[in-house]
Write a protein that holds these residues in place. Structure first.
Motif, PDB file in Angstrom:
ATOM      1  N   ALA A  71       0.507  -1.103   0.279  1.00  0.00           N
ATOM      2  CA  ALA A  71       0.361  -0.069  -0.288  1.00  0.00           C
ATOM      3  C   ALA A  71       0.712   1.099   0.409  1.00  0.00           C
ATOM      4  N   HIS A  72      -0.086   2.212  -0.216  1.00  0.00           N
ATOM      5  CA  HIS A  72       1.527   3.690  -0.163  1.00  0.00           C
ATOM      6  C   HIS A  72       1.384   4.080   1.228  1.00  0.00           C
ATOM      7  N   LEU A  73       2.039   3.528   1.605  1.00  0.00           N
ATOM      8  CA  LEU A  73       2.380   3.650   2.911  1.00  0.00           C
ATOM      9  C   LEU A  73       3.573   4.070   3.220  1.00  0.00           C
ATOM     10  N   ALA A  74       4.028   5.287   4.183  1.00  0.00           N
ATOM     11  CA  ALA A  74       5.515   5.168   4.456  1.00  0.00           C
ATOM     12  C   ALA A  74       6.334   4.949   2.591  1.00  0.00           C
ATOM     13  N   ASN A  75       7.687   4.814   2.635  1.00  0.00           N
ATOM     14  CA  ASN A  75       8.020   4.456   1.210  1.00  0.00           C
ATOM     15  C   ASN A  75       7.689   3.144   0.934  1.00  0.00           C
ATOM     16  N   TRP A  76       7.018   3.516   0.224  1.00  0.00           N
ATOM     17  CA  TRP A  76       6.598   2.285  -0.658  1.00  0.00           C
ATOM     18  C   TRP A  76       7.520   1.772  -1.605  1.00  0.00           C
ATOM     19  N   GLU A  77       8.298   2.046  -2.444  1.00  0.00           N
ATOM     20  CA  GLU A  77       8.925   2.368  -3.409  1.00  0.00           C
ATOM     21  C   GLU A  77      10.186   0.707  -2.729  1.00  0.00           C
ATOM     22  N   LEU A  78       9.710   0.627  -0.996  1.00  0.00           N
ATOM     23  CA  LEU A  78      11.327   0.330  -0.736  1.00  0.00           C
ATOM     24  C   LEU A  78      10.772  -1.850  -1.064  1.00  0.00           C
ATOM     25  N   PRO A  79       9.576  -2.045  -0.890  1.00  0.00           N
ATOM     26  CA  PRO A  79       9.703  -3.306  -1.060  1.00  0.00           C
ATOM     27  C   PRO A  79       9.546  -3.728  -2.211  1.00  0.00           C
ATOM     28  N   ALA A  80       9.885  -3.771  -3.529  1.00  0.00           N
ATOM     29  CA  ALA A  80      10.988  -3.580  -4.860  1.00  0.00           C
ATOM     30  C   ALA A  80      11.824  -3.741  -4.649  1.00  0.00           C
ATOM     31  N   ASP A 140      -4.353  -0.849  -2.676  1.00  0.00           N
ATOM     32  CA  ASP A 140      -5.245   0.810  -1.961  1.00  0.00           C
ATOM     33  C   ASP A 140      -5.435   1.021  -2.862  1.00  0.00           C
ATOM     34  N   GLN A 141      -5.887   1.498  -3.850  1.00  0.00           N
ATOM     35  CA  GLN A 141      -6.671   2.621  -4.833  1.00  0.00           C
ATOM     36  C   GLN A 141      -7.921   1.940  -5.282  1.00  0.00           C
ATOM     37  N   ALA A 142      -9.102   2.413  -5.411  1.00  0.00           N
ATOM     38  CA  ALA A 142      -9.752   2.129  -6.265  1.00  0.00           C
ATOM     39  C   ALA A 142     -10.083   2.289  -7.861  1.00  0.00           C
ATOM     40  N   ARG A 143     -10.644   0.905  -8.298  1.00  0.00           N
ATOM     41  CA  ARG A 143     -10.777   0.686  -9.227  1.00  0.00           C
ATOM     42  C   ARG A 143     -12.279   0.650  -9.950  1.00  0.00           C
ATOM     43  N   ARG A 144     -12.571   1.906 -11.020  1.00  0.00           N
ATOM     44  CA  ARG A 144     -14.144   2.146 -11.727  1.00  0.00           C
ATOM     45  C   ARG A 144     -15.451   0.887 -11.711  1.00  0.00           C
ATOM     46  N   GLY A 145     -16.322   0.021 -11.159  1.00  0.00           N
ATOM     47  CA  GLY A 145     -16.645  -1.582 -11.425  1.00  0.00           C
ATOM     48  C   GLY A 145     -15.823  -2.538 -11.002  1.00  0.00           C
ATOM     49  N   PRO A 173      -1.903   6.231  10.433  1.00  0.00           N
ATOM     50  CA  PRO A 173      -2.660   6.772  10.058  1.00  0.00           C
ATOM     51  C   PRO A 173      -1.642   7.919   9.152  1.00  0.00           C
ATOM     52  N   ASP A 174      -0.942   8.615   9.930  1.00  0.00           N
ATOM     53  CA  ASP A 174       0.158   9.535   9.291  1.00  0.00           C
ATOM     54  C   ASP A 174       0.799   8.808   8.380  1.00  0.00           C
ATOM     55  N   GLN A 175       1.005   8.207   8.040  1.00  0.00           N
ATOM     56  CA  GLN A 175       2.044   7.587   6.913  1.00  0.00           C
ATOM     57  C   GLN A 175       1.122   7.077   5.321  1.00  0.00           C
ATOM     58  N   TRP A 176       0.554   7.035   5.558  1.00  0.00           N
ATOM     59  CA  TRP A 176      -0.752   6.956   4.117  1.00  0.00           C
ATOM     60  C   TRP A 176      -1.301   8.339   3.742  1.00  0.00           C
ATOM     61  N   THR A 177      -1.273   7.839   2.146  1.00  0.00           N
ATOM     62  CA  THR A 177      -1.285   8.974   1.661  1.00  0.00           C
ATOM     63  C   THR A 177      -3.061   8.796   1.200  1.00  0.00           C
ATOM     64  N   TRP A 178      -3.794  10.093   1.776  1.00  0.00           N
ATOM     65  CA  TRP A 178      -5.388  10.701   2.065  1.00  0.00           C
ATOM     66  C   TRP A 178      -6.060  11.094   1.276  1.00  0.00           C
ATOM     67  N   PHE A 179      -5.137  11.323  -0.186  1.00  0.00           N
ATOM     68  CA  PHE A 179      -5.758  12.374  -0.901  1.00  0.00           C
ATOM     69  C   PHE A 179      -6.785  11.270  -1.745  1.00  0.00           C
ATOM     70  N   TYR A 180      -5.967  10.333  -1.492  1.00  0.00           N
ATOM     71  CA  TYR A 180      -6.444   9.397  -2.888  1.00  0.00           C
ATOM     72  C   TYR A 180      -8.475   9.197  -2.832  1.00  0.00           C
ATOM     73  N   LYS A 181      -9.297   9.071  -4.153  1.00  0.00           N
ATOM     74  CA  LYS A 181     -10.280   9.395  -3.876  1.00  0.00           C
ATOM     75  C   LYS A 181     -10.549   7.856  -3.594  1.00  0.00           C
ATOM     76  N   ARG A 182     -10.242   7.498  -2.599  1.00  0.00           N
ATOM     77  CA  ARG A 182     -10.612   5.558  -2.778  1.00  0.00           C
ATOM     78  C   ARG A 182     -12.355   5.953  -2.145  1.00  0.00           C
ATOM     79  N   TRP A 183     -13.413   6.492  -1.583  1.00  0.00           N
ATOM     80  CA  TRP A 183     -14.938   6.690  -1.427  1.00  0.00           C
ATOM     81  C   TRP A 183     -14.891   7.414  -2.731  1.00  0.00           C
ATOM     82  N   ARG A 184     -15.689   7.165  -3.020  1.00  0.00           N
ATOM     83  CA  ARG A 184     -16.956   7.959  -4.292  1.00  0.00           C
ATOM     84  C   ARG A 184     -17.961   8.033  -3.188  1.00  0.00           C
ATOM     85  N   ASP A 185     -18.891   8.983  -3.586  1.00  0.00           N
ATOM     86  CA  ASP A 185     -19.961  10.269  -3.109  1.00  0.00           C
ATOM     87  C   ASP A 185     -21.210   9.178  -4.197  1.00  0.00           C
TER      88      ASP A 185
END
Length: 305
Positions: free
Chosen positions: A136-145, A208-213, A293-305
């Motif tokens: 997920a987009h937590l901390a430095n998410w480049e590190l696992p790879a 950890d991102q949304a995908r329409r459908g 929670p402070d290490q996640w990217t909260w601006f992704y539109k995970r929930w859609r109205d």
């Protein structure tokens, strides 16, 4: 994902992108002259100063209110400030991707990286099987790879290229030096992903991102869509699925954790259930986010109205 033809864009957008690209190029060169720790600190400092005044802050605060209705506005603002610090630090660390890996299993005190779930990492490397790894987009998410490549794990990473060709080239160049195969997200990427697993490699996917459908799952008690790619591949290949996350620690250090293989739910025919698996994976990610929670990217539109 194909990059749009820049010549078809209005000249104002092309000029804006050119100025932005030149600015980033200069900053990246200056940050490269510093140590990874100092570059990380500088990035965090300026992100904390500038981020809260951008439009992205409003999206992050809205998402935080949905995820943590029991917290006060002030408490959610503290989390958002931590998010900006983490994003700024990651930007500073990005120019040092080839230097950031510093791991010594026998002398942890001298390592920038520490690990837990080492036996799970070892099992993936030695079992001779392909595996799917979600993060997920937590901390430095480049590190696992980076960790997979550094430890000799034959792997590939699915990534989404930016529309801006300068940033797309910058990201690809930096990642290709320290990671395994890079597979760009596109409508034909599924064939490349299948080839990766057919070759017995390990495939990493951000989930950890949304995908329409996509399948609807519960995330922080609210419905949202999910990207079912990893669950569909698991159903098709019957290969293990592990979760790997990064935790940012003080003094420029990180902890990388690997879960055991998940016992994914199955349908009446005994095959891996895609919707149920995505809920299980999403619940794992939610637990990670709740812990830091402070290490996640909260601006992704995970929930859609």
């Amino acid at each position: 994902m194909a990059t749009p033809d820049r010549r078809s864009l209005p000249w104002t957008l092309r000029a804006r992108d050119a100025v932005l690209s030149a600015t980033v190029w200069v900053i990246a060169r200056l940050m490269r002259l510093q140590s990874p720790q100092f570059a990380s600190w500088v990035g965090g400092f300026w992100a904390r100063k500038i981020g809260p005044y951008t439009s992205i802050q409003r999206v992050a605060m809205k998402n935080l209110a949905r995820a943590f209705p029991e917290k006060s506005e002030a408490e959610r603002a503290v989390i958002a400030r931590g998010m900006w610090d983490n994003l700024g630090r990651m930007a500073g660390e990005f120019v040092h991707l080839d230097r950031i890996w510093q791991y010594n299993m026998w002398e942890p005190a001298k390592s920038r990286i520490e690990t837990t779930g080492v036996t799970n990492f070892i099992a993936m490397r030695t079992d001779g099987k392909p595996a799917l790894v979600f993060t997920a987009h937590l901390a430095n998410w480049e590190l696992p790879a980076i960790a997979a490549a550094a430890q000799g794990l034959d792997s590939a990473v699915l990534f989404r290229a930016p529309d801006n060709s300068f940033f797309a080239d910058l990201l690809f160049e930096a990642r290709s030096k320290v990671m395994g195969n890079l597979v760009a997200a596109s409508h034909v990427a599924v064939f490349e992903l299948a080839a990766v697993l057919d070759q017995g490699k390990h495939l990493g996917i951000l989930v950890d991102q949304a995908r329409r459908g996509g399948p609807t799952v519960e995330f922080f008690g609210q419905p949202c869509s999910s990207n079912p790619t990893i669950a569909r591949l698991a159903r098709l290949y019957e290969c293990p699925v592990h979760g790997v996350r990064v935790i940012r620690l003080p003094k420029g250090r990180f902890r990388i954790q690997c879960t055991p293989a998940l016992n994914l739910p199955r349908d009446a025919d005994g095959k891996i259930d895609v919707d149920g698996s995505m809920q299980m994976i999403t619940s794992v990610v939610e637990g990670w986010v709740r812990e830091h929670p402070d290490q996640w990217t909260w601006f992704y539109k995970r929930w859609r109205d």
